[in-house]
Design a protein around this motif. Structure first.
Motif: not given
Length: 537
Positions: A526-528, A508, A489, A513, A510-511, A491
């Protein structure tokens, strides 16, 4: 009769002793000091979705700290009982301390972040703090069947705390309330769950200058699991825990000290399939300070009335040698009982379902470690350590047909790790730590979430006063791969002060993903991202 017996013991303990005893911080309660910290009431920016926690190890430093770590790779934590460590979480620093704050943010996956708090200074000797908030998510996650299913997890809380300083003592009174509402995996036999928790606390401790150092605490902790498996005698199960802690210590001379810690827990259940019981923990100890040497020698003696082994014993030894104020070698051997109450079940895995059988308390029979810590320059810290841990009835989770169940087994692990941190004024902070563990246990499925290798890195930069930029990285690999994936992860976070206490922030996560599971077959987001406003006053 068991309830009456437990309450009688609790009352006797309150009258006979005073002090606070904590299994993982016994030495700290002996320090003759009071630290009053005034800091910005602008809290940590937290990822509002499920909080990814790596197994944490608090290393011994010059002021002793206990070695602790989480038994699971990615626990969701109870309100007010634990402090999560996350690369997205870092204080928003301000030039002037403020007494209150309010924060609100929103992001994809329905990520929600809201919190408020305020500190009141009452007549110079009393302080009152209040806080409340809600965070969580409501979005679609891709499960093992290849389909996206709507899931939600909301957590709300409120707390009130008061501290009053007397001439030779300090008193604390607090109350906490929390609630979790969440849905199970699509294939689960249960559709949803609700946890409700409450805690009322009172504590009194002596300040420096009193010839006999003491502290006493009393807590009432309530916990409700609203929905449990069909077939149980009660679908709503209540747990009430009355906890009394005490510690008293006195000096033999300027270099020696004797003390004893006591903790009694009386635990009551509403469900007929769970029986009430009492746990008593004693910790007599001796301390010596001689030249560059520091010695803490004691034992943990643990008794049970109505549940588990009647008597258990473990070491409590800490030896430190100070080359000077910046370099210290240490050797430790610790242990003690870890209660498997409902709060711990939530910590290990909130999706576990009670099946009508009682979960045994875990006992740390030994946790021995050697280490070296140094700080050659201001702001620079190194730590190298290694050790061995042995656990009886260790608690973990396994996958059954349609639900997640609790499982227990004796296991042990050898570990080694290192940590580095650097800070330069308020402009730069860097930290890096990693730990390797080798677990030995019979149940191979239990190794699916036992961390064999973990890495945690954080870099925070403040290019100018009103702007904070940070990056974090988490890596965790289980000892045995059952297709759950490894945590990987990366971030980012940022915060910018707009005007007089008003700031905007963004996270930001889980860049990269990456796909991995928080628990058995329960995927992480996932990405969030999440963005919002924070105002301090």
């Amino acid at each position: 009769m068991k309830k009456k017996y437990g309450i009688l013991w609790c009352a006797c303990l309150s009258l006979l002793s005073s002090g606070a005893y904590a299994q993982t911080a016994g030495n700290d309660s002996l320090q003759d000091r009071t630290v009053v910290v005034e800091h910005e009431y602008n809290p940590e920016i937290m990822d509002a979705s499920k909080i990814n926690i790596l197994p944490d190890m608090k290393e011994p430093v010059v002021p002793k700290q206990a070695i602790e770590y989480s038994q699971s790779v990615l626990p969701l934590l109870s309100f007010g009982e634990f402090r999560p460590v996350h690369p997205m979480a870092a204080p928003e620093e301000e030039q002037d301390a403020r007494r209150g704050y309010v924060r609100a943010g929103y992001g994809n996956y329905g990520n929600l972040d809201g919190k408020l708090g305020c500190l009141f200074d009452l007549s110079g000797k009393g302080r009152l703090g209040i806080s409340a908030g809600i965070n969580g998510m409501n979005g679609k996650l891709k499960f093992a069947d290849g389909k996206k299913h709507a899931q939600h997890y909301y957590r709300s809380f409120a707390s009130l705390a008061y501290a009053h300083r007397f001439d030779r003592s300090m008193m604390h009174i607090s109350g906490k309330w929390g609630q979790d509402n969440f849905s199970y995996a699509p294939s689960s036999l249960s559709a949803h769950q609700k946890f409700m928790s409450g805690n009322v606390h009172w504590g009194l401790k002596s300040l420096k200058g009193f010839p006999l150092q003491y502290a006493v605490e009393a807590d009432w902790l309530h916990y409700l699991r609203a929905h449990n498996m069909d077939g149980l005698s009660d679908r709503r199960v209540h747990e009430d825990r009355v906890c009394t802690k005490a510690h008293v210590a006195g000096e033999i001379d300027a270099a020696q000290k004797l003390g004893i810690g006591v903790q009694m827990d009386n635990i009551f259940y509403s469900g007929r399939f769970l029986a009430d019981y009492t746990s008593i923990q004693l910790n007599p100890h001796y301390e010596l300070r001689s030249g560059n040497w520091r010695l803490h020698a004691g034992i943990h003696m643990d008794f049970s009335l109505g549940h588990g082994d009647a008597f258990q014993i473990s070491p409590d030894v800490d030896v430190r040698y100070f080359i000077n104020d910046r370099y210290v070698f240490y050797a430790k051997a610790e242990g003690g009982r870890i209660l498997s109450d409902f709060r711990r079940l939530e910590d290990v895995n909130p999706y576990m379902v009670l099946q009508g059988n009682r979960v045994a308390n875990t006992y740390e029979q030994a946790n021995a470690s050697l280490g070296f810590r140094m700080s050659p320059y201001d702001g620079v810290h190194f730590h190298i350590y290694g050790g061995y841990q042995n656990l009886k009835d260790d608690l973990y989770h396994v996958k059954e047909a349609g639900f997640i169940a609790a499982a227990q087994e004796d296991d042990h692990n050898a570990y080694a790790g290192a940590a580095f941190s650097y800070s330069y004024k308020d402009l730069l902070e860097v930290s890096l730590d990693g730990t390797y563990r080798h677990w030995t246990m019979n149940d191979a499925e239990g190794l699916a979430f036992k961390p064999s290798c973990t890495l945690h890195a954080v870099v925070d930069v403040r290019p100018f006063r009103s702007f904070l930029l940070g990056a974090g990285y988490e890596y965790a690999k289980a000892q045995k791969d059952f297709g759950q994936g490894m945590v990987n992860n990366l971030s980012l976070k940022a915060a910018y002060d707009l005007y007089k206490g008003l700031s905007v922030y963004a996270n930001i996560g889980n860049i990269l993903n990456r796909k991995y599971n928080l628990y058995w077959d329960y995927p992480a987001e996932g990405f969030h991202f999440l963005a919002g406003l924070s105002y301090s006053f």
